[in-house]
Design a protein around this motif. Structure first.
Motif, PDB file in Angstrom:
ATOM      1  N   CYS A   1      -5.957   2.563   1.679  1.00 16.16           N
ATOM      2  CA  CYS A   1      -5.964   2.113   0.380  1.00 16.16           C
ATOM      3  C   CYS A   1      -5.418   2.727  -0.738  1.00 16.16           C
ATOM      4  O   CYS A   1      -4.938   2.216  -1.682  1.00 16.16           O
ATOM      5  CB  CYS A   1      -7.480   2.013  -0.023  1.00 16.16           C
ATOM      6  N   MET A   2      -5.313   3.934  -0.598  1.00 15.14           N
ATOM      7  CA  MET A   2      -4.828   4.738  -1.835  1.00 15.14           C
ATOM      8  C   MET A   2      -3.523   4.549  -2.311  1.00 15.14           C
ATOM      9  O   MET A   2      -3.310   4.576  -3.317  1.00 15.14           O
ATOM     10  CB  MET A   2      -5.123   6.448  -1.078  1.00 15.14           C
ATOM     11  N   ASN A   3      -2.738   3.982  -1.411  1.00 17.12           N
ATOM     12  CA  ASN A   3      -1.294   3.837  -1.846  1.00 17.12           C
ATOM     13  C   ASN A   3      -1.045   2.773  -2.537  1.00 17.12           C
ATOM     14  O   ASN A   3      -0.072   2.801  -3.363  1.00 17.12           O
ATOM     15  CB  ASN A   3      -0.378   3.957  -0.577  1.00 17.12           C
ATOM     16  N   CYS A   4      -2.028   1.883  -2.799  1.00 15.80           N
ATOM     17  CA  CYS A   4      -2.131   0.693  -3.805  1.00 15.80           C
ATOM     18  C   CYS A   4      -2.986   0.996  -4.500  1.00 15.80           C
ATOM     19  O   CYS A   4      -2.649   1.009  -6.144  1.00 15.80           O
ATOM     20  CB  CYS A   4      -2.195  -0.550  -3.111  1.00 15.80           C
ATOM     21  N   HIS A   5      -4.303   1.421  -4.302  1.00 16.14           N
ATOM     22  CA  HIS A   5      -5.460   1.386  -5.180  1.00 16.14           C
ATOM     23  C   HIS A   5      -5.351   2.807  -6.084  1.00 16.14           C
ATOM     24  O   HIS A   5      -6.425   3.003  -6.966  1.00 16.14           O
ATOM     25  CB  HIS A   5      -6.750   1.193  -4.738  1.00 16.14           C
ATOM     26  N   GLY A   6      -4.780   3.816  -5.715  1.00 15.71           N
ATOM     27  CA  GLY A   6      -4.730   5.178  -6.200  1.00 15.71           C
ATOM     28  C   GLY A   6      -5.625   6.070  -5.655  1.00 15.71           C
ATOM     29  O   GLY A   6      -6.811   5.581  -5.153  1.00 15.71           O
ATOM     30  N   ALA A   7      -5.292   7.416  -5.762  1.00 16.84           N
ATOM     31  CA  ALA A   7      -6.325   8.405  -5.185  1.00 16.84           C
ATOM     32  C   ALA A   7      -7.583   8.529  -5.891  1.00 16.84           C
ATOM     33  O   ALA A   7      -8.633   8.724  -5.334  1.00 16.84           O
ATOM     34  CB  ALA A   7      -5.638   9.868  -5.056  1.00 16.84           C
ATOM     35  N   GLN A   8      -7.486   7.950  -7.178  1.00 16.06           N
ATOM     36  CA  GLN A   8      -8.733   8.024  -8.015  1.00 16.06           C
ATOM     37  C   GLN A   8      -9.409   6.908  -8.238  1.00 16.06           C
ATOM     38  O   GLN A   8     -10.239   6.494  -8.891  1.00 16.06           O
ATOM     39  CB  GLN A   8      -8.453   8.619  -9.502  1.00 16.06           C
ATOM     40  N   GLY A   9      -8.944   5.703  -7.589  1.00 11.83           N
ATOM     41  CA  GLY A   9      -9.540   4.284  -7.791  1.00 11.83           C
ATOM     42  C   GLY A   9      -8.980   3.729  -8.861  1.00 11.83           C
ATOM     43  O   GLY A   9      -9.804   2.831  -9.392  1.00 11.83           O
TER      44      GLY A   9
ATOM     45  N   ARG B   1       2.153  -7.881  -7.763  1.00 11.94           N
ATOM     46  CA  ARG B   1       1.565  -8.821  -8.732  1.00 11.94           C
ATOM     47  C   ARG B   1       0.796  -9.906  -8.330  1.00 11.94           C
ATOM     48  O   ARG B   1       1.409 -10.598  -7.257  1.00 11.94           O
ATOM     49  CB  ARG B   1       2.742  -9.563  -9.810  1.00 11.94           C
ATOM     50  N   PRO B   2      -0.330 -10.016  -8.272  1.00 12.14           N
ATOM     51  CA  PRO B   2      -1.226  -9.045  -9.147  1.00 12.14           C
ATOM     52  C   PRO B   2      -1.183  -7.605  -8.687  1.00 12.14           C
ATOM     53  O   PRO B   2      -1.172  -7.391  -7.672  1.00 12.14           O
ATOM     54  CB  PRO B   2      -2.710  -9.816  -9.355  1.00 12.14           C
ATOM     55  N   ARG B   3      -1.331  -6.771 -10.004  1.00 11.27           N
ATOM     56  CA  ARG B   3      -1.629  -5.323  -9.576  1.00 11.27           C
ATOM     57  C   ARG B   3      -2.832  -5.186  -8.642  1.00 11.27           C
ATOM     58  O   ARG B   3      -3.771  -5.931  -8.777  1.00 11.27           O
ATOM     59  CB  ARG B   3      -1.541  -4.590 -10.672  1.00 11.27           C
ATOM     60  N   PRO B   4      -2.748  -3.878  -7.913  1.00 10.49           N
ATOM     61  CA  PRO B   4      -3.994  -3.621  -7.157  1.00 10.49           C
ATOM     62  C   PRO B   4      -5.190  -3.278  -8.172  1.00 10.49           C
ATOM     63  O   PRO B   4      -4.747  -2.713  -9.522  1.00 10.49           O
ATOM     64  CB  PRO B   4      -3.531  -2.180  -6.349  1.00 10.49           C
ATOM     65  N   ARG B   5      -6.260  -3.397  -7.704  1.00 16.35           N
ATOM     66  CA  ARG B   5      -7.543  -3.350  -8.783  1.00 16.35           C
ATOM     67  C   ARG B   5      -7.630  -1.955  -8.995  1.00 16.35           C
ATOM     68  O   ARG B   5      -7.498  -1.020  -8.257  1.00 16.35           O
ATOM     69  CB  ARG B   5      -8.707  -4.150  -8.034  1.00 16.35           C
ATOM     70  N   ASP B   6      -7.930  -1.726 -10.384  1.00 16.09           N
ATOM     71  CA  ASP B   6      -8.636  -0.481 -10.854  1.00 16.09           C
ATOM     72  C   ASP B   6      -9.924  -0.560 -10.777  1.00 16.09           C
ATOM     73  O   ASP B   6     -10.825  -1.453 -11.095  1.00 16.09           O
ATOM     74  CB  ASP B   6      -8.215  -0.362 -12.232  1.00 16.09           C
ATOM     75  N   PHE B   7     -10.548   0.350  -9.888  1.00 13.80           N
ATOM     76  CA  PHE B   7     -12.123   0.086  -9.319  1.00 13.80           C
ATOM     77  C   PHE B   7     -12.946   0.753 -10.464  1.00 13.80           C
ATOM     78  O   PHE B   7     -14.322   0.840 -10.368  1.00 13.80           O
ATOM     79  CB  PHE B   7     -12.466   1.008  -8.156  1.00 13.80           C
ATOM     80  N   ARG B   8     -12.237   1.661 -11.446  1.00 13.51           N
ATOM     81  CA  ARG B   8     -13.195   2.474 -12.534  1.00 13.51           C
ATOM     82  C   ARG B   8     -14.179   1.571 -13.186  1.00 13.51           C
ATOM     83  O   ARG B   8     -15.088   1.994 -13.649  1.00 13.51           O
ATOM     84  CB  ARG B   8     -12.299   3.237 -13.193  1.00 13.51           C
ATOM     85  N   GLN B   9     -13.650   0.217 -13.817  1.00 12.24           N
ATOM     86  CA  GLN B   9     -14.570  -0.461 -14.674  1.00 12.24           C
ATOM     87  C   GLN B   9     -15.548  -1.339 -13.916  1.00 12.24           C
ATOM     88  O   GLN B   9     -16.372  -2.091 -14.278  1.00 12.24           O
ATOM     89  CB  GLN B   9     -13.811  -1.359 -15.356  1.00 12.24           C
ATOM     90  N   GLY B  10     -15.650  -1.411 -12.418  1.00 15.44           N
ATOM     91  CA  GLY B  10     -16.699  -2.135 -11.742  1.00 15.44           C
ATOM     92  C   GLY B  10     -16.322  -3.625 -11.950  1.00 15.44           C
ATOM     93  O   GLY B  10     -17.239  -4.241 -11.759  1.00 15.44           O
ATOM     94  N   LEU B  11     -15.089  -3.965 -12.189  1.00 14.61           N
ATOM     95  CA  LEU B  11     -14.596  -5.385 -12.354  1.00 14.61           C
ATOM     96  C   LEU B  11     -14.144  -5.847 -11.230  1.00 14.61           C
ATOM     97  O   LEU B  11     -13.098  -5.410 -10.661  1.00 14.61           O
ATOM     98  CB  LEU B  11     -13.699  -5.839 -13.557  1.00 14.61           C
ATOM     99  N   PHE B  12     -14.726  -6.966 -10.301  1.00 14.56           N
ATOM    100  CA  PHE B  12     -14.360  -7.283  -9.237  1.00 14.56           C
ATOM    101  C   PHE B  12     -13.838  -9.013  -9.376  1.00 14.56           C
ATOM    102  O   PHE B  12     -15.189  -9.587  -9.862  1.00 14.56           O
ATOM    103  CB  PHE B  12     -15.220  -6.811  -8.016  1.00 14.56           C
TER     104      PHE B  12
END
Lengths: 509, 244, 238
Positions: free
Chosen positions: A53-61, A72-83
């Motif tokens: 997952c990391m290579n799209c969503h980033g090591a830090q999520g 596009r759309p960009r991979p989701r940033d998980f930090r806000q808990g917005l799904f």
């Protein structure tokens, strides 16, 4: 007879026992999330995340992996808990099952694939547990989110769809999704997601790109829950159960194929012969009767400058010919009608059909991306500002319009409600045989398609494309096609008559 | 033989034919149609031999057929109408069969494509220079991952199975690295060659004009190309083939 | 393009810093009362944003909308700055039964900055004959995005934690507002003249934070004495 029955019974039972085993292999089904993840589960989830997952969503999520800028759309940033895909109210976190389902099935129309084939069910649950550590909101939540209740479904009917259409205007879905649902509404160009990246409203006529699938329940839930992190709001305050179903039914009534699946890919584009004049206007009823062929388009990621986020994702083509000319009608969705403007730095919208100049006798043909040094291609290209142009190419950087006198193609193009419709016409045979393909019936001619959305920065080599397919101009059926069957009927009828006569004679004897 | 009561012989005949046909069709993987045709011919012959071996059975078998063709004035109106329809249909069905045969079916020429063509001599001996530095494996894998996810993932996919989100636009489809038939069969030097020269570098038997694989040596430096090869083997778990 | 991200991150930092320093607030009757009054000004001459050209719904929204991200009055005074005491733990009770109105009128959020006590009800109103959507960008509170067609006059909303929440309408991109969820009553917003007042403040020395959406924030110490007014003047630098 008993044996036959037994064998039949065995044959009938074999597949059903097989099914039984398959079901038994996944105990509990997909409905049983682990109660509380152990540290081992979280560790395992982290390992899976780092591998897949990391290579799209980033090591830090944070949604900023190496691939993020190219999707596009960009991979989701998980930090806000917005799904996006939830079964819960606006403002609420997704359920564990919601996260599990997206991991399992992926998100159509995006770079997110389904992981069912790669990760076991247990691994996907471990991943869910690990994902939840990226946002403080999950730890803060005191109770699990409450699922939206889906009320009694109203079946799809003309009345319900009509009421849905009225609601579509009343609550102003068209502001983003457009009058006919192609995602071309007046607010569409300015929309951004919660992170400031441009985002497009769904083209409601392409249900196979819906992120959360296109079942009636999925549509119902998107209307009620909204799509978190995007401009799509929840309509829970304005739509009760009945109204929600009316809108779902209206959206489903827009689909060309009621299954909602993407049109099947046909390898051969066929041109049918017609008698008399071919209508030049793309809106003519004539074109509704011609067989459509659909080709998915993808970004040109082969040569620099590359296009990773193409705008046009498919083109529908219809082809007919008469004794003089070939006519091709191209229909594609593009949310904006862009014009070439050097001062503004904007480009025109365009589409093109590519053929080899010489139809090769063997398998050999020009390179599909605008030809190569050895073999040339011809392009019939229509642009929203420039109109019709015939070009020749010996490579992406060696693409030249033909001289004025050699331009023999004509076209009529229209833009309406997020859709281009263009009819191109070209004589079957031309004078400039060195640069123009000469169309012959009954041959398999390589063909490829291109499209540019100028407001997406697409021009030159930045475009959406296909590789080679086949174009086939159906020859008029030879006379023998009708003569032989008629002959067969006559002979068989005669023989049969003779047999009947003979039999009757024997009876008399 | 005594005249049997119960099911007429003609019905049994048809039932055996249908039964054998269904049985043959149920075989998995499906049998080729020529073989099905052969089995059916055998069955027809066998059953015909069976019914014609005694005069009585032949009589029992053929009587309804003869009656059908000859006509039977004592039968009811329904039977008469049915007879007319059957006699009318036989030549029409034959005519339809012939029509199906003579209508030209337009199928595109088959693609004769060599999937793993022989590489040019100069790439065969190459070894991955990054394999010489196991101490820097992590760094090389990170480079490989970055290269893969910025250049390859669109077609070859996050799962390395050739099902990236652009894959459906291309024919032939992008290579599936998880499949035992691709990189698992190849040497690292071969994969490096395919990455470097792409579709345009293929020999004619591999239809370079159809391949969407870019010529990466103009866009990625040598280390990046070796790194992505290293990463592919690492991620899929395959071991590159070596000289035996 | 990444401005929201920056704003979001900024607000996040602000809140986490605040959360670390402030103690749980306790409401009670205040015996000795002091007051704070003041004025907020902008340093230098920050450029005033241009009015926004309206390209949709002109019948309701008009042809242009004033840019509200920075409104300067006479003498560079700043409207819509938020003032709050950050380290107050005891004072007059927080009115959690309050109903605060946030209107959407002629495609504008009114007011542009609204203070709502944590636990109280923010009544989000749509006075327009068209659809708006209320999209909050919050971290401490659950972020919502709710459509509000003309058929839904009021959407009641509650906030659970102190936070300055960026809120926008995606359909009309210029429509933005800041919802200030307050965990104690000592919050204020500056008026047209850049002035603000805090009343019924128990005597003591406090940290006061001044925040503005484009000019950023600063803190200042203020000492309040019983039955007296402490006067403060601050200059925000961008």
């Amino acid at each position: 007879m008993r044996w036959a029955c037994l064998i039949l019974l065995m044959i009938l039972l074999t597949p059903s026992t097989g099914w039984g085993q398959e079901k038994g292999a996944s105990p509990g089904g997909a409905g049983a999330p682990p109660a509380a993840p152990s540290p081992q589960d979280l560790q395992a989830g982290k390992r899976i995340y780092q591998k897949w997952c990391m290579n799209c969503h980033g090591a830090q999520g944070d949604g900023a992996g190496p691939a993020a800028d190219f999707l596009r759309p960009r991979p989701r940033d998980f930090r806000q808990g917005l799904f996006k895909i939830r079964t819960t109210q606006s403002g609420q976190l997704p359920s564990d099952q919601d996260l599990f389902n997206v991991i399992t099935k992926g998100m159509p129309g995006t770079g997110m694939p389904g992981w069912e084939k790669v990760l076991t069910e247990a691994e996907r649950w471990q991943l869910v547990s690990y994902l939840k550590t990226f946002s403080r909101r999950f730890a803060r939540a005191s109770a699990p989110p409450e699922p939206i209740r889906i009320g009694t479904q109203l079946p799809l009917s003309a009345d319900s769809a009509a009421e849905g259409k009225r609601l579509f205007r009343e609550i102003e879905c068209f502001k983003c999704h457009g009058d006919e649902g192609r995602g071309d509404g007046p607010s569409a160009p300015e929309l951004t997601d919660d992170w400031g990246a441009p985002i497009r409203p769904a083209n409601l006529r392409k249900p196979w790109t819906f992120r959360g699938g296109h079942t009636p329940e999925a549509l119902y839930l998107r209307l009620q829950s909204g799509i978190a992190g995007s401009p799509m709001p929840s309509f829970a305050d304005s739509l009760d159960n009945e109204k929600t179903w009316h809108l779902v039914n209206y959206v489903m009534s827009l689909w060309q194929d009621s299954s909602g699946n993407n049109p099947p890919l046909q390898v051969v584009l066929k041109a049918r012969r017609v008698e008399g004049e071919i209508p030049a206007q793309p809106g003519e009823a004539f074109w509704q009767d011609q067989e459509p062929f659909y080709y998915p388009l993808v970004g040109q990621v082969i040569r620099e400058p590359r296009l990773f986020v193409p705008s046009v994702d498919g083109v529908q083509v219809q082809a007919v010919y008469n004794d003089r000319e070939l006519a091709l009608r191209l229909v594609w969705d593009d949310p904006t009608n862009s014009k070439a403007d050097a001062e503004q730095g904007t480009f025109e919208d365009a589409a093109a059909i590519e053929f080899p100049v010489q139809v090769p006798p063997g398998a050999k043909r020009p390179f599909f991306l605008m030809g190569d040094a050895e073999l040339a291609v011809q392009l019939l290209r229509w642009g929203s500002s420039s109109g019709m142009t015939e070009l020749n190419g010996n490579g992406l950087d060696k693409l030249q319009p033909q001289s004025e006198s050699s331009q023999e193609s004509t076209a009529v193009g229209e833009f309406q409600n997020g859709q281009y419709q263009v009819v191109m016409k070209r004589p079957l045979r031309t004078v400039n045989t060195a640069q123009d393909i000469q169309f012959e019936t009954g041959r398999f001619i390589p063909v490829a398609f291109f499209a540019w959305d100028g407001s997406n920065g697409e021009t030159g080599g930045k475009m959406a494309l296909t590789s080679w397919f086949y174009f086939f101009i159906e020859p008029a059926l030879p006379k023998v096609t009708y003569v032989y069957p008629a002959l067969a009927v006559v002979i068989a009828g005669g023989l049969q008559w003779w047999v009947v006569r003979r039999l009757r004679q024997t009876k008399m004897d | 033989m005594n005249t049997r009561r119960g099911i007429p012989l003609l019905v049994k005949f048809v039932a055996v034919l249908v039964g054998v046909y269904v049985g043959v069709r149920l075989v998995r993987p499906p049998l080729p149609s020529s073989l099905v045709m052969m089995y059916m011919t055998l069955t027809v012959c066998g059953v015909l031999v069976y019914v014609s071996i005694y005069a009585e059975t032949w009589q029992e078998f053929s009587a309804p057929l003869v009656e059908l063709f000859r006509g039977s004035p004592e039968r009811g109106g329904l039977w008469q109408g049915g007879r007319q329809v059957v006699l009318g249909l036989i030549p029409l069905l034959l005519g339809f069969g012939v029509y199906q045969k003579v209508t030209p079916s337009f199928t595109p020429p088959a693609e004769q494509r060599v999937v793993h063509p022989a590489p040019p001599f100069e790439v065969m001996g190459l070894t991955n220079p990054l394999q010489q530095r196991p101490d820097r494996l992590q760094e090389h894998l990170e480079l490989g991952a970055r290269v893969y996810f910025q250049n390859c993932v669109y077609c070859h996919g996050d799962r390395f199975d050739g099902e990236g989100h652009f894959a459906h636009g291309f024919n032939p489809p992008p290579a599936n690295f998880v499949d035992a038939g691709t990189i698992a069969q190849l040497q690292e030097s071969y994969v490096f060659w395919r990455v470097s020269t792409g579709g345009p570098g293929l020999p004619a038997e591999s239809t370079p004009w159809n391949s969407a694989m870019p010529k990466w040596d103009t866009m990625l430096n040598e280390e990046e190309r070796w790194a992505v090869v290293l990463y592919l083997y690492h991620q899929t778990g395959w071991k590159p083939r070596t000289w035996e | 393009m990444r401005t929201w991200l920056v704003v979001l991150g900024g607000v996040g930092l602000l809140i986490s810093a605040a959360a670390g320093s402030s103690l749980a607030y306790e409401g009670a009757a205040v015996a000795e009362k002091g007051r704070v009054s003041g004025i907020v000004k902008a340093a230098g001459k920050p450029p005033a944003p241009k009015p926004i050209e309206v390209n949709k719904d002109q019948a309701t929204c008009g042809k242009s909308q004033p840019a509200e991200s920075l409104i300067l009055g006479a003498g560079n005074s700043v409207k819509n700055a938020v003032i709050r005491l950050t380290n107050i733990s005891k004072g007059k009770p927080l009115d959690t039964a309050a109903k605060v109105m946030l209107d959407q009128a002629k495609c504008r959020f009114v007011p542009h900055v609204v203070i709502v006590p944590v636990g109280a009800t923010l009544e989000i109103k749509n006075s327009d004959p068209i659809t708006h959507n209320v999209h909050t960008f919050s971290i401490e509170n659950d972020p919502i995005n709710k459509a509000q067609p003309k058929t839904v006059p009021i959407i009641p909303t509650k906030f659970t934690a102190p936070e300055i929440v960026k809120t926008q309408c995606d359909i009309h991109k210029w429509m933005g507002t800041w919802i200030v969820a307050a965990d104690h009553p000592y919050y204020a917003v500056t008026d047209d003249k850049g002035q603000f007042k805090l009343a019924d403040v128990p005597p003591g020395t406090y940290q006061m934070e001044i925040w503005h959406e484009t000019l950023g924030k600063m803190t200042k110490e203020v000492t309040v004495k019983a039955n007296a007014e402490a006067s403060v003047s601050v200059e925000l630098k961008k």
